[in-house]
Design an enzyme around this catalytic site. Structure first.
Site, short mmCIF file in Angstrom:
data_model
loop_
_atom_site.label_atom_id
_atom_site.label_comp_id
_atom_site.label_asym_id
_atom_site.label_seq_id
_atom_site.Cartn_x
_atom_site.Cartn_y
_atom_site.Cartn_z
N TYR A 1 0.84 -1.20 0.00
CA TYR A 1 0.00 0.00 0.00
C TYR A 1 0.87 1.26 0.00
O TYR A 1 0.63 2.19 -0.77
CB TYR A 1 -0.92 -0.01 1.22
CG TYR A 1 -1.96 1.08 1.21
CD1 TYR A 1 -3.12 0.95 0.47
CD2 TYR A 1 -1.79 2.24 1.96
CE1 TYR A 1 -4.09 1.94 0.45
CE2 TYR A 1 -2.75 3.24 1.96
CZ TYR A 1 -3.89 3.08 1.20
OH TYR A 1 -4.85 4.07 1.19
N ALA B 1 3.93 1.52 -1.07
CA ALA B 1 4.61 1.61 -2.36
C ALA B 1 3.68 2.18 -3.42
O ALA B 1 4.08 3.00 -4.25
CB ALA B 1 5.13 0.24 -2.78
N SER B 2 2.41 1.76 -3.40
CA SER B 2 1.46 2.25 -4.41
C SER B 2 1.22 3.74 -4.25
O SER B 2 1.12 4.47 -5.25
CB SER B 2 0.14 1.48 -4.31
OG SER B 2 -0.61 1.84 -3.16
N LYS B 3 1.12 4.21 -3.03
CA LYS B 3 0.84 5.63 -2.81
C LYS B 3 2.08 6.50 -3.05
O LYS B 3 1.97 7.61 -3.58
CB LYS B 3 0.31 5.84 -1.38
CG LYS B 3 -1.06 5.21 -1.14
CD LYS B 3 -2.11 5.75 -2.09
CE LYS B 3 -3.50 5.25 -1.76
NZ LYS B 3 -4.54 5.81 -2.66
N ILE C 1 -9.26 8.77 7.27
CA ILE C 1 -10.53 9.44 7.05
C ILE C 1 -11.66 8.56 7.56
O ILE C 1 -11.64 7.34 7.36
CB ILE C 1 -10.76 9.74 5.55
CG1 ILE C 1 -9.52 10.38 4.92
CG2 ILE C 1 -11.98 10.65 5.37
CD1 ILE C 1 -9.63 10.52 3.40
#
Length: 252
Positions: free
Chosen positions: A147, A149-151, A180
């Site tokens: 996650y 790495a993707s962002k 959030i």
């Protein structure tokens, strides 16, 4: 001048729907896409959508077809917000290929292909792209390698696009929220809270510098920043990664 059009991916989610509502309130025409047909239909009951369609955006062909259909329905495109996202976690040693491909497909490939398909039309309108990343794209978190790495890659994609498109008057920015209060956070707490989702959420809040006063972001707060970045007043802002996280990413 024609009323501007925004296309939002992940529009039926907690954040995506808040963005759709914010732009609709400002009299933008809203085009929406999401993989969840039922929730997209529910959004359409709350926001007067100019165009809506379900699509798997991990395919470049699907993205091109979606953009083409939205253009037929609306006649123009002024902004794209890539808000679609999925969360999976686990140590690298045991992380499945299926989950890795899902995260990279939804969080990164979809934004790449949507941006790619939208570029010619955004050049015409001198429009903008806003990609939703997160504090996980700015600092590492144990158990969230894929996650994060993707962002982080999404942030670099946005910066590169900003450089490539600046001469055409197209701006590209990233918004990086903290946690959030959305159904996605509820799902995360249920799936990874080991039977104690409220305890899981308390552990997240303990990371924030506000201590006992810490709270989760409201989707509307993030939507307000996204809305501002698409306004003429934000003309000087491009290639930025803007944190909205109560200082979570500032350090410890």
């Amino acid at each position: 001048m024609s009323t501007p059009v925004i296309l939002i991916t992940g529009a039926a989610g907690g954040l995506g729907s808040a963005i759709a509502k914010r732009f609709s309130q400002s009299h933008w025409r809203v085009a929406a896409t999401d993989i969840d047909k039922d929730n997209l239909h529910g959004l359409n009951a709350q926001v007067p959508l100019e165009f809506s369609a379900t699509a798997d955006l991990r395919s470049a062909t699907n993205c091109r077809e979606l953009i083409a259909a939205a253009l037929v329905a609306t006649g123009r495109l002024d902004a794209v917000v890539n808000a679609a996202g999925v969360w999976r976690r686990g140590p690298v040693q045991h992380f499945s290929e299926e989950d890795f491909d899902l995260i990279m497909g939804v969080n990164l490939k979809a934004a790449f292909y949507m941006s790619q398909a939208a570029i010619p039309h955004l050049k015409d309108s001198r429009g903008c792209i806003v990609n939703i990343a997160g504090s996980t794209g700015q600092q590492a978190h144990r158990g969230s390698a894929a996650y994060c790495a993707s962002k982080a890659a999404l942030v670099m994609l946005s910066k590169t696009l900003a450089l490539e498109l600046a001469e055409f008057g197209v701006r590209v920015n990233t918004v990086s929220p903290g946690d959030i209060a959305t159904p996605m956070l509820d799902y995360q707490a249920e799936r990874y809270g080991k039977g104690n989702p409220n305890g899981y959420k308390r552990e997240l809040l303990n990371l924030y510098p506000q201590g006992r006063e810490a709270r989760f972001l409201r989707p509307e707060e993030v939507a307000e920043l996204v809305w501002y970045l698409c306004q003429p007043a934000a003309e000087a802002i491009t290639g930025a990664d803007l944190a909205i996280d109560f200082g979570l990413s500032a350090g410890k």
